[in-house]
Design a protein around this motif. Structure first.
Motif, mmCIF file in Angstrom:
data_model
loop_
_atom_site.group_PDB
_atom_site.id
_atom_site.type_symbol
_atom_site.label_atom_id
_atom_site.label_comp_id
_atom_site.label_asym_id
_atom_site.label_seq_id
_atom_site.Cartn_x
_atom_site.Cartn_y
_atom_site.Cartn_z
ATOM 1 N N GLU A 57 0.817 -1.220 0.000
ATOM 2 C CA GLU A 57 0.000 0.000 0.000
ATOM 3 C C GLU A 57 0.848 1.265 0.000
ATOM 4 O O GLU A 57 0.493 2.257 -0.657
ATOM 5 C CB GLU A 57 -0.917 -0.005 1.218
ATOM 6 N N ASP A 59 3.788 3.727 -0.848
ATOM 7 C CA ASP A 59 4.712 3.955 -1.961
ATOM 8 C C ASP A 59 5.364 5.326 -1.796
ATOM 9 O O ASP A 59 4.766 6.361 -2.113
ATOM 10 C CB ASP A 59 3.955 3.880 -3.297
ATOM 11 N N HIS A 60 6.575 5.334 -1.256
ATOM 12 C CA HIS A 60 7.273 6.592 -0.977
ATOM 13 C C HIS A 60 8.769 6.353 -1.071
ATOM 14 O O HIS A 60 9.252 5.253 -0.762
ATOM 15 C CB HIS A 60 6.904 7.103 0.424
ATOM 16 N N LYS A 61 9.513 7.372 -1.480
ATOM 17 C CA LYS A 61 10.947 7.215 -1.692
ATOM 18 C C LYS A 61 11.720 6.960 -0.403
ATOM 19 O O LYS A 61 12.866 6.496 -0.449
ATOM 20 C CB LYS A 61 11.512 8.448 -2.392
ATOM 21 N N LYS A 65 11.023 -0.631 -0.704
ATOM 22 C CA LYS A 65 10.082 -1.201 -1.673
ATOM 23 C C LYS A 65 10.038 -2.732 -1.550
ATOM 24 O O LYS A 65 11.067 -3.371 -1.325
ATOM 25 C CB LYS A 65 10.477 -0.812 -3.094
#
Length: 319
Positions: A57, A59-61, A65
């Motif tokens: 769910e 999704d961020h830098k 990942k």
């Protein structure tokens, strides 16, 4: 799992083995997190289901990942983004040794960005520690990992798992130590404050091995809260004093001086415990380490703090 070539064992986290591997086709390095499933006891651990769900769910830098999930028999593998260090080990690297202040500000900023993203997506991590933060070779990239203790936020707040079952002890917020079952994103910000102090000190701010000792250390440093913030605090202080006296007797040692006025301890000067940290940094840290969670700074507020308004931040802001 045939798609991956395993190089070596990296370490363990939460009882799970970590393996460095390579994708055979692309050549990309990955981390394999190996989780053993004991079907006769509990089936698939809830922590594994939580971690997979949150990583899909979110999704961020600044969050690691999840590329894939596979299994060999009763061993499940999470195929994760590879970074060579956790923050705990990186603090003693040559890069941090020579560029510590500049790197620290950038790393803290990235941590706050990741935490703010989680909170805006109604997720509490509940186990932010230096070991659960991954860093690249030069300290330019930080990513949050290990979401096995995370949970979704309910509004209004519902009853959650007790504090003794979440968050590594020395990063545990006072409201969790109090046994609150209705807590908020503020528990993560307390942990961020402990991580910030650890980056400055190269050692944890608190060194307790029991909840009682941790409470003594927190109150001795930050001051004993009043009844409005912490109901029945006077009774708790009596129990903590008795605990300390018993420990001193058992160990055949005198009570440490910090306990002599423990029942009405006043806040210490925080700058003496994070030596070398600039004034704006001490101010930010003090706002993260508020005993009262209602007055603790949020991640989004912390990102706007004057501590981050200087030339050192330009490379990070472009990231």
């Amino acid at each position: 799992m045939d798609k991956y070539e395993v190089f070596r064992f990296i370490g363990t986290v939460g009882g799970c083995r970590l393996l460095k591997a390579r994708h055979r086709s692309s050549g990309d390095l990955v981390t394999l997190k190996e989780v053993s499933i004991n079907l006769s006891q509990e089936g698939v651990p809830s922590s594994l289901i939580r971690e997979i769900s949150f990583l899909i769910e979110l999704d961020h830098k600044n969050i690691v990942k999840l590329f894939d999930v596979g299994n060999i028999g009763r061993r499940v593998y999470l195929v994760l983004e590879y970074l060579p260090h956790d923050l705990k080990s990186f603090l003693f690297s040559n890069f941090f040794l020579y560029l510590g202040r500049t790197l620290m500000k950038g790393l803290l900023y990235q941590l706050l960005k990741g935490v703010a993203y989680c909170h805006s997506h109604k997720t509490i991590h509940r186990d932010l520690t230096c070991e659960n933060l991954l860093v690249d070779e030069r300290g330019k990239i930080l990513k949050i990992t290990n979401f096995g203790s995370a949970r979704a936020i309910d509004v209004p707040f519902k009853t959650y798992t007790g504090g003794s079952q979440v968050t590594t002890l020395v990063y545990r917020a006072p409201e969790l130590l109090r046994g609150d079952s209705k807590y908020s994103t503020a528990v993560d910000m307390w942990s961020v404050g402990c991580i910030f102090a650890e980056m400055v000190r190269k050692q944890t701010l608190f060194s307790a091995t029991t909840e009682e000792v941790l409470l003594i250390q927190i109150f001795s440093l930050l001051g004993t809260p009043d009844e409005e913030i912490w109901p029945d605090i006077n009774e708790l202080c009596k129990r903590l004093r008795a605990y300390a006296e018993n420990q001193a007797k058992t160990l055949n040692k005198s009570i440490p001086p910090l306990l002599e006025t423990f029942d009405k301890s006043e806040p210490k000067e925080l700058s003496k415990y994070v030596k070398g940290l600039e004034e704006s940094g001490v101010d930010l840290l003090s706002k993260m380490l508020r005993v009262n969670p209602r007055t603790r700074i949020t991640a989004s507020e912390a990102l706007k703090h004057p501590y981050f308004r200087d030339k050192d931040m330009k490379p990070v802001l472009r990231f």
